[in-house]
Motif scaffolding. Structure first.
Motif, PDB file in Angstrom:
ATOM      1  N   ARG A  10       0.849  -1.188   0.000  1.00 18.78           N
ATOM      2  CA  ARG A  10       0.000   0.000   0.000  1.00 18.78           C
ATOM      3  C   ARG A  10       0.877   1.228   0.000  1.00 18.78           C
ATOM      4  N   PRO A  11       0.533   2.201  -0.811  1.00 18.34           N
ATOM      5  CA  PRO A  11       1.322   3.428  -0.806  1.00 18.34           C
ATOM      6  C   PRO A  11       1.145   4.171   0.512  1.00 18.34           C
ATOM      7  N   GLU A  12       2.143   4.921   0.855  1.00 17.53           N
ATOM      8  CA  GLU A  12       2.051   5.740   2.068  1.00 17.53           C
ATOM      9  C   GLU A  12       0.936   6.757   1.874  1.00 17.53           C
ATOM     10  N   PRO A  13       0.173   7.037   2.925  1.00 17.29           N
ATOM     11  CA  PRO A  13      -0.887   8.032   2.774  1.00 17.29           C
ATOM     12  C   PRO A  13      -0.307   9.403   2.431  1.00 17.29           C
TER      13      PRO A  13
END
Length: 98
Positions: free
Chosen positions: A47-50
């Protein structure tokens, strides 16, 4: 249901491991997801970093602008006469109540 050992280890149920391709030696991720913990198998993409608040607000503003353009381009015209009124429907159904 899996139990946590005294060494804080958890056994993944065989059915779950088979379904998600988890094999001995694989590294799985534990991600916080609000009030729960998500267990992510190694085959899942990272998951990409927020994004930071400024980036998220810019994305929101861009999406809002796109929506405004779509709404401006769409025109809704009222349908012409249907040949009946709402009252006609009630009158036609009146004989069923008898």
């Amino acid at each position: 249901m899996a139990k946590v050992t005294s060494k804080l280890q958890v056994t993944v149920p065989k059915a779950v491991a088979d379904r998600y391709g988890i094999r001995p030696g694989d590294e799985i991720r534990f991600e916080e997801a609000g009030e729960v913990i998500r267990v992510v198998p190694p085959s899942a993409p990272a998951r990409p970093e927020p994004a930071d608040v400024v980036t998220r607000l810019a994305l929101f503003d861009a999406a809002t602008e796109r929506q405004r353009h779509r709404e401006a381009a769409t025109t809704f015209e009222r349908a012409g006469s249907r040949g009946w009124t709402r009252d006609d429907l009630y009158e036609r159904g009146g004989h069923l109540a008898d």
